[in-house]
Design a protein around this motif. Structure first.
Motif, PDB file in Angstrom:
ATOM      1  N   CYS A  94      -4.043   5.050   1.009  1.00  0.00           N
ATOM      2  CA  CYS A  94      -5.100   4.376   1.761  1.00  0.00           C
ATOM      3  C   CYS A  94      -6.231   3.994   0.820  1.00  0.00           C
ATOM      4  O   CYS A  94      -7.030   4.836   0.416  1.00  0.00           O
ATOM      5  CB  CYS A  94      -5.612   5.260   2.892  1.00  0.00           C
ATOM      6  SG  CYS A  94      -6.762   4.362   3.955  1.00  0.00           S
ATOM      7  N   THR A  95      -6.259   2.750   0.462  1.00  0.00           N
ATOM      8  CA  THR A  95      -7.319   2.201  -0.381  1.00  0.00           C
ATOM      9  C   THR A  95      -8.377   1.577   0.524  1.00  0.00           C
ATOM     10  O   THR A  95      -8.140   1.386   1.727  1.00  0.00           O
ATOM     11  CB  THR A  95      -6.734   1.128  -1.309  1.00  0.00           C
ATOM     12  OG1 THR A  95      -6.264   0.044  -0.485  1.00  0.00           O
ATOM     13  CG2 THR A  95      -5.600   1.666  -2.167  1.00  0.00           C
TER      14      THR A  95
ATOM     15  N   TYR B  98       0.818  -1.219   0.000  1.00  0.00           N
ATOM     16  CA  TYR B  98       0.000   0.000   0.000  1.00  0.00           C
ATOM     17  C   TYR B  98       0.848   1.264   0.000  1.00  0.00           C
ATOM     18  O   TYR B  98       1.697   1.449   0.863  1.00  0.00           O
ATOM     19  CB  TYR B  98      -0.929   0.029   1.218  1.00  0.00           C
ATOM     20  CG  TYR B  98      -1.875  -1.136   1.267  1.00  0.00           C
ATOM     21  CD1 TYR B  98      -2.938  -1.230   0.376  1.00  0.00           C
ATOM     22  CD2 TYR B  98      -1.707  -2.157   2.203  1.00  0.00           C
ATOM     23  CE1 TYR B  98      -3.811  -2.307   0.409  1.00  0.00           C
ATOM     24  CE2 TYR B  98      -2.579  -3.238   2.250  1.00  0.00           C
ATOM     25  CZ  TYR B  98      -3.621  -3.307   1.357  1.00  0.00           C
ATOM     26  OH  TYR B  98      -4.480  -4.373   1.402  1.00  0.00           O
TER      27      TYR B  98
ATOM     28  N   ALA C 159      -6.769  -1.253   2.248  1.00  0.00           N
ATOM     29  CA  ALA C 159      -5.891  -0.846   3.357  1.00  0.00           C
ATOM     30  C   ALA C 159      -6.717  -0.528   4.597  1.00  0.00           C
ATOM     31  O   ALA C 159      -6.357  -0.916   5.716  1.00  0.00           O
ATOM     32  CB  ALA C 159      -5.045   0.348   2.952  1.00  0.00           C
TER      33      ALA C 159
END
Length: 130
Positions: A101-102, A98, A105
């Motif tokens: 911030c997906t 990562y 995540a």
């Protein structure tokens, strides 16, 4: 996720409070070593993921929790090295995956908090009375 954070913090406080009485004999490995190593890895992951996902106020809090855990445990040099390696493994494994911030995540943060709270609680329940 918001409920898991205070639960993990409370569980870590209990682990720290009970670390002294549950310590292993000098030179031996305590029975909770595998759990402690996993907890260190989780703390490393949180140290990377929480600030990545916008919680910059926590930029050092998970590292500080790890340091407090090691201060309470007072591990031998060999155990200290293993705990640091586990923390760094947790940090590094998420840093490789990562960069922002997906949703994945953020979900990983939730899992880390939940698993850490459960693990810390189990350590206290199983080994706190020793």
């Amino acid at each position: 996720m918001t409920r898991a954070l205070p639960v993990l913090a409370s569980a870590l406080a209990l682990v720290l409070a009970l670390a002294g009485p549950a310590k292993a004999v000098e030179g031996s490995t305590p029975p909770y070593e595998a759990d402690l190593l996993k907890l260190a890895e989780l703390l490393g992951g949180l140290h990377y993921l929480r600030p990545l996902c916008g919680l910059s106020a926590e930029s050092q809090s998970w590292r500080t929790e790890m340091q407090a855990l090691m201060d309470a445990e007072q591990p031998s040099d060999a155990r200290r090295g293993k705990l640091i390696a586990a923390f760094n493994q947790g940090y590094g494994s998420y840093a490789q995956v990562y960069r922002t911030c997906t949703p994945a995540a953020a979900q990983a943060v939730t899992r880390q908090l939940d698993e850490g709270a459960k693990l810390a609680h189990e350590i206290v329940v199983r080994y706190g009375g020793n």
